[in-house]
Design a protein around this motif. Structure first.
Motif, PDB file in Angstrom:
ATOM      1  N   TYR A 149      11.263 -14.802  14.112  1.00  0.00           N
ATOM      2  CA  TYR A 149      10.170 -14.281  13.293  1.00  0.00           C
ATOM      3  C   TYR A 149       8.800 -14.594  13.865  1.00  0.00           C
ATOM      4  O   TYR A 149       8.486 -15.749  14.181  1.00  0.00           O
ATOM      5  CB  TYR A 149      10.261 -14.839  11.872  1.00  0.00           C
ATOM      6  CG  TYR A 149       9.120 -14.376  10.997  1.00  0.00           C
ATOM      7  CD1 TYR A 149       9.079 -13.081  10.498  1.00  0.00           C
ATOM      8  CD2 TYR A 149       8.073 -15.240  10.689  1.00  0.00           C
ATOM      9  CE1 TYR A 149       8.025 -12.650   9.710  1.00  0.00           C
ATOM     10  CE2 TYR A 149       7.012 -14.823   9.891  1.00  0.00           C
ATOM     11  CZ  TYR A 149       6.987 -13.526   9.408  1.00  0.00           C
ATOM     12  OH  TYR A 149       5.944 -13.096   8.633  1.00  0.00           O
ATOM     13  N   VAL A 150       8.003 -13.557  14.019  1.00  0.00           N
ATOM     14  CA  VAL A 150       6.592 -13.686  14.402  1.00  0.00           C
ATOM     15  C   VAL A 150       5.791 -12.892  13.393  1.00  0.00           C
ATOM     16  O   VAL A 150       6.010 -11.693  13.213  1.00  0.00           O
ATOM     17  CB  VAL A 150       6.330 -13.161  15.829  1.00  0.00           C
ATOM     18  CG1 VAL A 150       4.841 -13.261  16.150  1.00  0.00           C
ATOM     19  CG2 VAL A 150       7.162 -13.925  16.849  1.00  0.00           C
ATOM     20  N   ALA A 151       4.876 -13.519  12.709  1.00  0.00           N
ATOM     21  CA  ALA A 151       4.109 -12.887  11.639  1.00  0.00           C
ATOM     22  C   ALA A 151       3.102 -11.880  12.189  1.00  0.00           C
ATOM     23  O   ALA A 151       2.638 -12.008  13.328  1.00  0.00           O
ATOM     24  CB  ALA A 151       3.380 -13.957  10.833  1.00  0.00           C
ATOM     25  N   PRO A 152       2.743 -10.882  11.392  1.00  0.00           N
ATOM     26  CA  PRO A 152       1.698  -9.926  11.795  1.00  0.00           C
ATOM     27  C   PRO A 152       0.374 -10.651  12.014  1.00  0.00           C
ATOM     28  O   PRO A 152       0.061 -11.623  11.319  1.00  0.00           O
ATOM     29  CB  PRO A 152       1.605  -8.980  10.592  1.00  0.00           C
ATOM     30  CG  PRO A 152       2.916  -9.121   9.887  1.00  0.00           C
ATOM     31  CD  PRO A 152       3.338 -10.538  10.090  1.00  0.00           C
ATOM     32  N   ALA A 157       0.031  -4.053   7.577  1.00  0.00           N
ATOM     33  CA  ALA A 157       0.319  -2.876   6.763  1.00  0.00           C
ATOM     34  C   ALA A 157       1.691  -2.308   7.093  1.00  0.00           C
ATOM     35  O   ALA A 157       2.462  -1.945   6.189  1.00  0.00           O
ATOM     36  CB  ALA A 157      -0.769  -1.822   6.980  1.00  0.00           C
ATOM     37  N   LEU A 158       2.011  -2.244   8.384  1.00  0.00           N
ATOM     38  CA  LEU A 158       3.322  -1.717   8.784  1.00  0.00           C
ATOM     39  C   LEU A 158       4.449  -2.634   8.310  1.00  0.00           C
ATOM     40  O   LEU A 158       5.495  -2.160   7.851  1.00  0.00           O
ATOM     41  CB  LEU A 158       3.371  -1.567  10.307  1.00  0.00           C
ATOM     42  CG  LEU A 158       2.524  -0.441  10.918  1.00  0.00           C
ATOM     43  CD1 LEU A 158       2.561  -0.512  12.440  1.00  0.00           C
ATOM     44  CD2 LEU A 158       3.004   0.924  10.443  1.00  0.00           C
ATOM     45  N   ALA A 159       4.259  -3.937   8.417  1.00  0.00           N
ATOM     46  CA  ALA A 159       5.286  -4.877   7.973  1.00  0.00           C
ATOM     47  C   ALA A 159       5.543  -4.727   6.476  1.00  0.00           C
ATOM     48  O   ALA A 159       6.694  -4.793   6.023  1.00  0.00           O
ATOM     49  CB  ALA A 159       4.863  -6.306   8.306  1.00  0.00           C
ATOM     50  N   LYS A 160       4.494  -4.533   5.704  1.00  0.00           N
ATOM     51  CA  LYS A 160       4.641  -4.348   4.258  1.00  0.00           C
ATOM     52  C   LYS A 160       5.423  -3.069   3.959  1.00  0.00           C
ATOM     53  O   LYS A 160       6.326  -3.057   3.105  1.00  0.00           O
ATOM     54  CB  LYS A 160       3.260  -4.282   3.602  1.00  0.00           C
ATOM     55  CG  LYS A 160       3.324  -4.099   2.091  1.00  0.00           C
ATOM     56  CD  LYS A 160       1.922  -4.059   1.493  1.00  0.00           C
ATOM     57  CE  LYS A 160       1.987  -3.856  -0.016  1.00  0.00           C
ATOM     58  NZ  LYS A 160       0.619  -3.797  -0.612  1.00  0.00           N
ATOM     59  N   ALA A 216       5.839   8.590   5.730  1.00  0.00           N
ATOM     60  CA  ALA A 216       5.097   9.050   4.551  1.00  0.00           C
ATOM     61  C   ALA A 216       4.198   7.949   4.008  1.00  0.00           C
ATOM     62  O   ALA A 216       3.016   8.181   3.705  1.00  0.00           O
ATOM     63  CB  ALA A 216       6.069   9.521   3.470  1.00  0.00           C
ATOM     64  N   LYS A 217       4.731   6.734   3.879  1.00  0.00           N
ATOM     65  CA  LYS A 217       3.941   5.629   3.346  1.00  0.00           C
ATOM     66  C   LYS A 217       2.842   5.218   4.334  1.00  0.00           C
ATOM     67  O   LYS A 217       1.731   4.846   3.918  1.00  0.00           O
ATOM     68  CB  LYS A 217       4.851   4.443   3.031  1.00  0.00           C
ATOM     69  CG  LYS A 217       5.770   4.676   1.820  1.00  0.00           C
ATOM     70  CD  LYS A 217       6.608   3.457   1.517  1.00  0.00           C
ATOM     71  CE  LYS A 217       7.473   3.679   0.284  1.00  0.00           C
ATOM     72  NZ  LYS A 217       6.648   3.842  -0.952  1.00  0.00           N
ATOM     73  N   ALA A 218       3.131   5.294   5.626  1.00  0.00           N
ATOM     74  CA  ALA A 218       2.116   4.964   6.630  1.00  0.00           C
ATOM     75  C   ALA A 218       0.958   5.957   6.560  1.00  0.00           C
ATOM     76  O   ALA A 218      -0.220   5.563   6.596  1.00  0.00           O
ATOM     77  CB  ALA A 218       2.737   4.961   8.019  1.00  0.00           C
ATOM     78  N   ASN A 219       1.276   7.238   6.427  1.00  0.00           N
ATOM     79  CA  ASN A 219       0.221   8.247   6.339  1.00  0.00           C
ATOM     80  C   ASN A 219      -0.642   8.047   5.096  1.00  0.00           C
ATOM     81  O   ASN A 219      -1.864   8.248   5.124  1.00  0.00           O
ATOM     82  CB  ASN A 219       0.836   9.644   6.329  1.00  0.00           C
ATOM     83  CG  ASN A 219       1.454  10.012   7.669  1.00  0.00           C
ATOM     84  OD1 ASN A 219       1.123   9.425   8.701  1.00  0.00           O
ATOM     85  ND2 ASN A 219       2.358  10.969   7.669  1.00  0.00           N
TER      86      ASN A 219
END
Length: 557
Positions: free
Chosen positions: A34-37, A44-47, A79-82
Motif C-alpha cells: 500500500y502506497v497512499a495517494p 480522487a481516483l482512489a476514492k 462516469a464518476k471520474a468525469n
C-alpha cells in the motif's frame, strides 16, 4: 548472471514453472504494497475506485484487474471520474491499470460535447437492434429487462412517480418509438410530451401467502402490454403490501432501449433523485454523455469506412464456415420461451475471491476470459471436438470513435458476435486459458466490426456474405458484479420475488444454450438457460458442473 541462467536452463520444466510462479507472486506482492495517494488527482481516483470496487483503502500501485475490476466496472469509474471533472476513457484505465499510472493521463483525451437538451428525431438502428428485428419474434413487444425492488414503507409513491418522470426526461432513449414501414423498421426519439407509465396496486387486503403470486402475475401483465409504436417503453408499478411490510417497486423497460449497463445507470439515478426530492431539493442528475442518437449516427458513418471493410477477411475466414451443431436430446423439440428452464451453479465465497483477485494477478487475465475458457473446454469435450463457434454477448460501449463518451448513456449498446475458438494441441488448463485469451485479443476492435459489416454498411454484397455465416447455437455473457449496484444504506434493495415474465412465452429462443455469469452476494453464479423440449435437465446439470470443475482447475492454491 550467465551461471544463474545455465542453472535455470538445467531445471525440469515443472520446477522451472514453479519457480516462475513463485517469482511472479513475489513480484505482485511487492507491487501491491500500500502506497497512499499524494496528489488531489490520485486521491480522487482512489476514492472513486473504492466506491465502485467496494474497497476501503486503495493504494496508488494497486492493479485494477487484481482488485476485481472488469469492463463494466470500468464504465462506472469513467462516469464518476468525469463527474469529478477528471476526463478519462475505459481504454486508458486498462492501458494504465494503477492509479499512479492513470493519474498521469487524466485530461489527455478530448471528449465531444454532449447535447444536454432533449434529443428528438430519427435515429438509425444499431446492429443489435437490427439483429432483434431480424429474429421476427412472435411478440416482439414483449422482450424486456426488469427489476423488482424492495422499498421502505416511508417511501412516498407520488415522489417516486416524479422521479420516474424525470428519468424519462433525462434519458432520451427511454422515449424511443419503433414503426415498420414497407417491411423496414425505423426508430424515432420522441420529445418531452411523453408521460411516464406509473401504476399503483394495493395488495394489502389479500392474504400474505397470495401476495407473491399476485405481484408476479401483475408484473407479467405489465410486461406484456408494451406497444413499440405508441410507447412508453418504460413502465413503473408500485405495490403496497400493508401490515407494516416493506413495499415493492417494479421497473420494466423494453430491451430495445436499454441494456444491463443502462439498468445500473437508472438505479443510481433513481436513488440519487429520490434522495434529492425527498429532502425538498430539485432533482439534479449528472450531465448527459454522448446521446444514443449521436452514437448511432456516428456508428453508421463509421460502418461505411475503409477501416471497417478491412476486417472482412477476418470474419469470413474458412474455419467460421465449418461450425457443427450442438448435440440434442430431443432433435425435433420446439425451442420456444415457454419451454425455458434454468440450471444454476455457484462457486463458494472463498473460491469467488480467488477468481476475482488471485487469477488476474497470477495469469494476467480477466474474469470473462477464465469463464469462457472453462465453457469452451466443457462444450468441445461434450461435442468430441477441439473447436467451437460461440456467440459472445458483450456490453458494446467500445471506444472506437474518438471523443465519444457513453459512460452515462442509456440505450441498447450490446455487441453480439460469433467467435471461433480452436484448442487443438492445447492440453493443460493454464495453456487453454492462455490460448483463449490470446484468441480473444486478436479480435479486431473487440468484435464491433461484425455487426457493422452485417447490418450497417453500404455494400449489400458484404452484408449478404456476412449473413450467410453459420449462426452459433450457444451464447455466453458475463454480466459482472451485482453486489454493489445498490448501496447498503439505500432505501431500495433488490427484492427476492419474481419480476414476472420478461419475454413472451410464444417467442422463439435465439440460441439452444444461454450461459450467463455474474457475481451475486459474493459468489460467482453461472446460469444455464435451455429448452426442456431440446434437453434433459440432467444433460445441462452435467455441463454446468463440468464447467465449474474447469474453473476450479484454474484457481491458484
Amino acid at each position: 548472471m550467465s551461471e544463474l541462467l545455465k542453472r535455470l536452463e538445467q531445471l525440469s520444466p515443472e520446477k522451472r514453472q514453479l519457480l516462475e510462479m513463485l517469482m511472479k507472486e513475489e513480484s505482485v506482492a511487492a507491487q501491491t504494497t500500500y502506497v497512499a495517494p499524494s496528489t488531489p488527482v490520485e486521491a480522487a481516483l482512489a476514492k472513486i475506485w473504492g466506491q465502485v470496487l467496494g474497497i476501503d483503502r486503495v493504494g496508488i500501485h494497486d492493479n485494477f484487474l487484481e482488485l476485481g475490476g472488469d469492463s463494466i466496472q470500468s464504465i462506472r469509474i469513467v462516469a464518476k471520474a468525469n463527474q469529478a471533472s477528471l476526463q478519462l476513457s475505459t481504454n486508458q484505465l486498462f492501458e494504465h491499470p494503477t492509479i499512479a499510472e492513470l493519474a498521469t493521463v487524466v485530461g489527455a483525451i478530448s471528449l465531444r460535447e454532449a447535447q444536454q437538451e432533449a434529443v428528438v428525431g430519427s435515429v438509425p438502428l444499431t446492429p443489435i437492434q437490427q439483429w432483434f428485428f431480424e429474429r421476427n419474434f412472435a411478440e416482439n413487444h414483449h422482450w424486456n429487462q426488469a427489476f423488482l425492488l424492495e422499498i421502505n414503507r416511508d417511501i412516498d409513491p407520488s415522489l417516486l412517480e416524479e422521479v420516474a418522470q424525470q428519468l424519462l426526461v433525462h434519458h432520451d432513449a427511454l422515449r424511443l418509438r419503433f414503426q415498420q414501414k414497407s417491411g423496414i423498421w425505423e426508430q424515432v426519439n420522441m420529445g418531452l410530451e411523453e408521460k411516464v407509465s406509473f401504476a399503483k396496486f394495493d395488495l394489502s387486503t389479500i392474504p400474505e401467502s397470495e401476495q407473491k403470486s399476485a405481484i408476479e402475475s401483475i408484473a407479467t401483465e405489465i410486461q406484456g402490454s408494451f406497444n413499440l409504436s405508441a410507447g412508453p417503453l418504460m413502465k413503473v408499478a408500485f405495490f403496497e403490501l400493508g401490515n407494516q411490510k416493506t413495499n415493492r417497486l417494479l421497473i420494466a423497460i423494453h430491451h430495445l432501449v436499454e441494456d444491463v449497463v443502462s439498468l445500473r445507470i437508472l438505479l443510481e439515478d433513481l436513488q440519487a433523485a429520490y434522495e434529492q426530492i425527498s429532502s425538498g431539493k430539485a432533482i439534479s442528475l449528472p450531465a448527459k454523455t454522448t446521446s444514443f442518437k449521436q452514437w448511432s449516427e456516428l456508428l453508421t458513418e463509421y460502418a461505411r469506412s475503409a477501416e471497417v471493410k478491412q476486417e472482412l477477411s477476418y470474419w469470413l475466414a474458412e474455419p467460421r464456415r465449418q461450425a457443427q451443431p450442438l448435440p440434442r436430446d430431443y432433435p425435433e423439440g420446439a425451442n420456444i420461451e415457454a419451454s425455458t428452464r434454468v440450471v444454476s451453479v455457484s462457486l463458494n465465497t472463498e473460491e469467488t475471491q480467488a477468481l476475482l483477485h488471485k487469477i488476474p494477478a497470477t495469469y494476467q487475465t480477466q474474469i470473462n476470459e477464465v469463464l469462457l475458457t472453462a465453457l469452451v473446454q466443457t462444450i468441445t469435450e461434450w461435442m468430441g471436438r477441439r473447436d467451437l463457434l460461440i456467440d459472445l454477448d458483450v456490453h458494446g460501449r467500445e471506444e472506437i470513435i474518438e471523443g465519444v463518451n457513453l459512460s452515462r448513456t442509456v440505450g441498447w449498446f450490446t455487441n453480439c458476435f460469433p467467435m471461433y475458438f480452436n484448442l487443438t494441441d492445447v492440453e493443460t488448463p493454464v495453456d487453454r486459458l492462455k490460448s483463449i485469451a490470446q484468441q480473444l485479443r486478436q479480435i479486431p476492435k473487440r468484435g464491433m466490426g461484425y455487426g457493422l459489416l452485417r447490418y450497417c454498411g453500404d455494400d449489400k454484397t458484404i452484408a449478404q456474405k456476412m449473413g450467410s455465416l453459420p449462426r452459433p447455437e450457444i451464447i455466453f455473457n458475463y454480466l459482472g458484479q451485482f453486489d454493489r449496484i445498490l448501496l447498503e444504506s439505500s432505501p431500495f434493495q433488490l427484492a427476492r420475488e419474481s419480476h414476472g415474465l420478461s419475454i413472451s412465452p410464444r417467442n422463439t429462443r435465439p440460441h439452444l444454450l444461454l450461459v450467463l455469469g455474474r457475481i451475486l452476494e459474493g459468489q460467482l453464479q453461472m446460469n444455464w438457460e435451455y429448452s426442456e423440449n431440446i434437453y434433459r435437465q440432467s444433460t445441462v446439470e452435467n455441463l454446468a458442473q463440468r464447467l465449474m470443475e474447469e474453473v476450479r482447475l484454474l484457481l491458484p492454491q
